[in-house]
Design a protein around this motif. Structure first.
Motif, PDB file in Angstrom:
ATOM      1  N   ASP A  38       0.805  -1.228   0.000  1.00 56.24           N
ATOM      2  CA  ASP A  38       0.000   0.000   0.000  1.00 56.24           C
ATOM      3  C   ASP A  38       0.834   1.272   0.000  1.00 56.24           C
ATOM      4  N   TYR A  39       2.142   1.173  -0.200  1.00 56.49           N
ATOM      5  CA  TYR A  39       2.985   2.372  -0.257  1.00 56.49           C
ATOM      6  C   TYR A  39       3.592   2.518  -1.656  1.00 56.49           C
ATOM      7  N   ARG A  40       3.774   3.758  -2.083  1.00 59.50           N
ATOM      8  CA  ARG A  40       4.497   4.065  -3.312  1.00 59.50           C
ATOM      9  C   ARG A  40       5.470   5.209  -3.035  1.00 59.50           C
ATOM     10  N   ILE A  41       6.640   5.124  -3.618  1.00 58.93           N
ATOM     11  CA  ILE A  41       7.612   6.206  -3.499  1.00 58.93           C
ATOM     12  C   ILE A  41       7.984   6.679  -4.897  1.00 58.93           C
ATOM     13  N   SER A  42       8.398   7.923  -4.961  1.00 57.79           N
ATOM     14  CA  SER A  42       8.752   8.515  -6.245  1.00 57.79           C
ATOM     15  C   SER A  42       9.876   9.513  -6.036  1.00 57.79           C
ATOM     16  N   GLY A  43      10.763   9.587  -6.995  1.00 58.66           N
ATOM     17  CA  GLY A  43      11.861  10.547  -6.939  1.00 58.66           C
ATOM     18  C   GLY A  43      12.189  11.034  -8.334  1.00 58.66           C
ATOM     19  N   GLY A  44      12.643  12.271  -8.414  1.00 55.20           N
ATOM     20  CA  GLY A  44      12.938  12.804  -9.730  1.00 55.20           C
ATOM     21  C   GLY A  44      13.898  13.970  -9.697  1.00 55.20           C
ATOM     22  N   LEU A  45      14.244  14.427 -10.886  1.00 59.78           N
ATOM     23  CA  LEU A  45      15.149  15.566 -11.026  1.00 59.78           C
ATOM     24  C   LEU A  45      14.714  16.395 -12.219  1.00 59.78           C
ATOM     25  N   HIS A  46      15.140  17.647 -12.220  1.00 57.16           N
ATOM     26  CA  HIS A  46      14.889  18.492 -13.383  1.00 57.16           C
ATOM     27  C   HIS A  46      16.089  19.394 -13.627  1.00 57.16           C
ATOM     28  N   LEU A  47      16.263  19.734 -14.874  1.00 56.73           N
ATOM     29  CA  LEU A  47      17.338  20.619 -15.300  1.00 56.73           C
ATOM     30  C   LEU A  47      16.771  21.562 -16.347  1.00 56.73           C
ATOM     31  N   SER A  48      16.915  22.864 -16.126  1.00 52.97           N
ATOM     32  CA  SER A  48      16.417  23.859 -17.064  1.00 52.97           C
ATOM     33  C   SER A  48      17.507  24.881 -17.336  1.00 52.97           C
ATOM     34  N   ILE A  67       6.052  10.327  -1.242  1.00 50.21           N
ATOM     35  CA  ILE A  67       5.604   9.040  -0.730  1.00 50.21           C
ATOM     36  C   ILE A  67       4.083   9.069  -0.630  1.00 50.21           C
ATOM     37  N   ALA A  68       3.441   7.972  -1.012  1.00 51.57           N
ATOM     38  CA  ALA A  68       1.985   7.879  -0.988  1.00 51.57           C
ATOM     39  C   ALA A  68       1.565   6.590  -0.295  1.00 51.57           C
ATOM     40  N   ARG A  69       0.464   6.650   0.440  1.00 44.98           N
ATOM     41  CA  ARG A  69      -0.058   5.498   1.186  1.00 44.98           C
ATOM     42  C   ARG A  69      -1.535   5.341   0.861  1.00 44.98           C
ATOM     43  N   ASP A  70      -1.912   4.115   0.428  1.00 47.15           N
ATOM     44  CA  ASP A  70      -3.297   3.795   0.108  1.00 47.15           C
ATOM     45  C   ASP A  70      -4.007   3.227   1.322  1.00 47.15           C
ATOM     46  N   THR A  73      -6.015   7.876  -0.691  1.00 46.95           N
ATOM     47  CA  THR A  73      -4.558   7.965  -0.808  1.00 46.95           C
ATOM     48  C   THR A  73      -4.066   9.232  -0.124  1.00 46.95           C
ATOM     49  N   LEU A  74      -3.141   9.052   0.812  1.00 45.23           N
ATOM     50  CA  LEU A  74      -2.462  10.184   1.441  1.00 45.23           C
ATOM     51  C   LEU A  74      -1.074  10.309   0.834  1.00 45.23           C
ATOM     52  N   SER A  75      -0.633  11.533   0.626  1.00 42.63           N
ATOM     53  CA  SER A  75       0.647  11.738  -0.034  1.00 42.63           C
ATOM     54  C   SER A  75       1.380  12.913   0.583  1.00 42.63           C
ATOM     55  N   ALA A  76       2.700  12.814   0.591  1.00 47.01           N
ATOM     56  CA  ALA A  76       3.553  13.907   1.051  1.00 47.01           C
ATOM     57  C   ALA A  76       4.744  14.006   0.103  1.00 47.01           C
ATOM     58  N   GLY A  77       5.111  15.236  -0.242  1.00 46.50           N
ATOM     59  CA  GLY A  77       6.213  15.423  -1.178  1.00 46.50           C
ATOM     60  C   GLY A  77       7.082  16.604  -0.798  1.00 46.50           C
ATOM     61  N   VAL A  78       8.307  16.580  -1.277  1.00 50.80           N
ATOM     62  CA  VAL A  78       9.248  17.667  -1.055  1.00 50.80           C
ATOM     63  C   VAL A  78      10.063  17.859  -2.331  1.00 50.80           C
ATOM     64  N   ALA A  79      10.353  19.111  -2.640  1.00 46.46           N
ATOM     65  CA  ALA A  79      11.186  19.425  -3.801  1.00 46.46           C
ATOM     66  C   ALA A  79      12.161  20.538  -3.433  1.00 46.46           C
ATOM     67  N   TYR A  80      13.334  20.475  -4.021  1.00 44.20           N
ATOM     68  CA  TYR A  80      14.373  21.480  -3.784  1.00 44.20           C
ATOM     69  C   TYR A  80      14.972  21.879  -5.131  1.00 44.20           C
ATOM     70  N   SER A  81      15.163  23.177  -5.320  1.00 39.97           N
ATOM     71  CA  SER A  81      15.815  23.642  -6.546  1.00 39.97           C
ATOM     72  C   SER A  81      16.764  24.784  -6.233  1.00 39.97           C
ATOM     73  N   ASN A  82      17.790  24.890  -7.045  1.00 37.21           N
ATOM     74  CA  ASN A  82      18.765  25.979  -6.955  1.00 37.21           C
ATOM     75  C   ASN A  82      18.851  26.634  -8.323  1.00 37.21           C
ATOM     76  N   ASP A  83      18.601  27.955  -8.364  1.00 35.91           N
ATOM     77  CA  ASP A  83      18.591  28.687  -9.624  1.00 35.91           C
ATOM     78  C   ASP A  83      19.701  29.737  -9.615  1.00 35.91           C
ATOM     79  N   THR A  84      20.380  29.865 -10.740  1.00 33.45           N
ATOM     80  CA  THR A  84      21.440  30.857 -10.896  1.00 33.45           C
ATOM     81  C   THR A  84      21.112  31.755 -12.075  1.00 33.45           C
ATOM     82  N   ILE A  85      21.149  33.069 -11.847  1.00 32.90           N
ATOM     83  CA  ILE A  85      20.869  34.028 -12.907  1.00 32.90           C
ATOM     84  C   ILE A  85      22.118  34.835 -13.217  1.00 32.90           C
TER      85      ILE A  85
END
Length: 424
Positions: free
Chosen positions: A140-150, A164-167, A174-186
């Motif tokens: 009943d659990y699912r996990i997910s991870g990813g990345l992005h580049l722009s 992470i998600a729990r059924d 379904t309950l879900s919790a997520g976190v994302a982090y990004s660093n941008d340079t101009i």
């Protein structure tokens, strides 16, 4: 719908809200995938966005999904944007011709009398890549991870996300919790302007604080998806975002005007170096017995810049034999940031923060359009979308002295969006 309407729109980050939509898609049959089917599925799209006399954008999207054994999936997405046109620099219109220095400090451009100043050298190309891996973690659990580049000419964004998600309730909740982090340079052309520095004529030494700067963003999301019955599903999300670093737009200025409303000089804007954003989101999808589908959502947003906004979005898919038509309407309204002001009186002391960027001002926006989709051979689909967008800026109650009563300080923006998509 505020798409691409300035030199620096909000940067594209991984939208961790999308990680919660799997149950919705499965229920409504929009992306159901049999466990034994292991081939790639692709979605491609070509979109055009054009504002009247302003920004023009063309976007190409290629997304692929690969399903492996044990419900493991890999999602890849490549986006290429090409943007051209004219971008408002924040200065007020005047009853006379105005001359402005371009960001490089080497050239200038003129704005006709009574027209909003627009820098017509806006050119940029953005290449973005996203990758996401999802798999069961335990019962009943699912996990997910990813990345992005722009990457753009003067902007680089790199980010990571996890979810992470729990059924529960026989997979109806379904309950879900997520976190994302990004660093941008101009690294803007002409370098980083010093806050409130005066725009000087070409050939003069520019007042700059450095060649580049950066910012970091942390996004948190909590969500619940609930199957109401065999035809209805709902989703509720709360998101929190904290941004730290360089949040000023290096290409924006504020006009310093006298008591008659005449512009004396242009000062580069200055924004706080921290922003905390919150939002709540509710979405409902209902599949009628006639096979039509309604998709309705509402979003409320607030932040510590005192911006609040409401977004209502509705789509209604109507079957036409094997094909379908989907009307769409979206309404957006926003209050202004506490430091937004369309101009600054020269007789008043400068505030700590100040911006005349209309994107931080009071506004309404409405989008209306329609999508038409039809099946092709071998379970493929071709679809077309056409939408019209109007954004109306509004006065925040600031008294307009002298000649500013005779010019349009809050011009509207009209745009058209056209897209063709092919799924195979």
């Amino acid at each position: 719908m505020q798409l691409i309407n300035n030199k620096k729109p909000s940067k594209n980050k991984v939208n961790i809200t999308q990680l919660l939509t799997v149950a919705t898609c499965t229920l409504l049959g929009t992306s159901a995938q049999a466990e034994e089917e292991k081939s790639w599925e692709f979605d491609t799209a070509l979109m055009y966005y054009g504002e009247t006399d302003r920004v023009q954008a063309t976007e190409l999207i290629l997304a692929g999904t690969k399903t492996f054994e044990d419900e493991k999936t890999l999602n890849l997405k490549l986006t290429v944007d090409a943007l051209t046109g004219a971008s408002a620099n924040g200065a007020v219109a005047q009853p006379n011709v105005q001359t402005f220095t371009r960001p490089s400090g080497k050239e200038s451009f003129n704005t006709p009398a009574n027209e909003t100043p627009l820098d017509d050298t806006f050119r940029d190309t953005r290449l973005q890549f996203n990758a996401q891996w999802t798999q069961p973690f335990a019962e009943d659990y699912r996990i997910s991870g990813g990345l992005h580049l722009s990457k753009e000419y003067d902007y680089l964004s790199v980010g990571l996300n996890a979810n992470i998600a729990r059924d529960f309730n026989q997979k109806n909740t379904t309950l879900s919790a997520g976190v994302a982090y990004s660093n941008d340079t101009i690294t803007p052309e002409g370098d980083i302007p010093t806050a409130f520095a005066e725009m000087v004529p070409p050939g003069n030494e520019l007042n700059r604080s450095g060649t580049e700067d950066d910012k970091t963003t942390v996004d948190l999301l909590l969500g619940v998806t609930q199957v109401i019955d065999r035809q209805t599903i709902m989703q509720f999300n709360y998101s929190y975002s904290q941004v730290d670093g360089y949040l000023t737009d290096p290409f924006k200025v504020v006009s310093l005007v006298n008591s008659n409303g005449m512009s004396e000089k242009q000062l580069y804007e200055n924004r706080p170096d921290k922003r905390v954003k919150n939002s709540i989101f509710w979405q409902t999808k209902h599949h009628f017995l006639s096979n039509s589908i309604i998709d309705f959502s509402y979003r409320y947003f607030w932040d510590d810049w005192e911006i609040t906004s409401h977004t209502v979005d509705a789509r209604y898919r109507i079957p036409l034999g094997d094909s379908y038509i989907e009307p769409h309407i979206r309404y957006y309204t926003q209050d202004a940031a506490e430091f937004y002001q369309p101009f600054q009186l020269s007789s008043n002391p400068l505030p700590s923060y100040m911006s005349a960027d209309y994107r931080l001002g009071k506004m309404d926006g409405i989008t209306v359009g329609v999508k038409y989709g039809m099946p092709m051979k071998n379970n493929t689909e071709l679809s077309f979308r056409l939408e019209f967008f109007q954004q109306s800026s509004k006065s925040t109650g600031v008294e307009e002295p002298g000649v500013l009563n005779e010019v349009d300080l809050y011009p509207s923006i009209n745009a058209v969006v056209a897209q063709v998509s092919y799924s195979f």
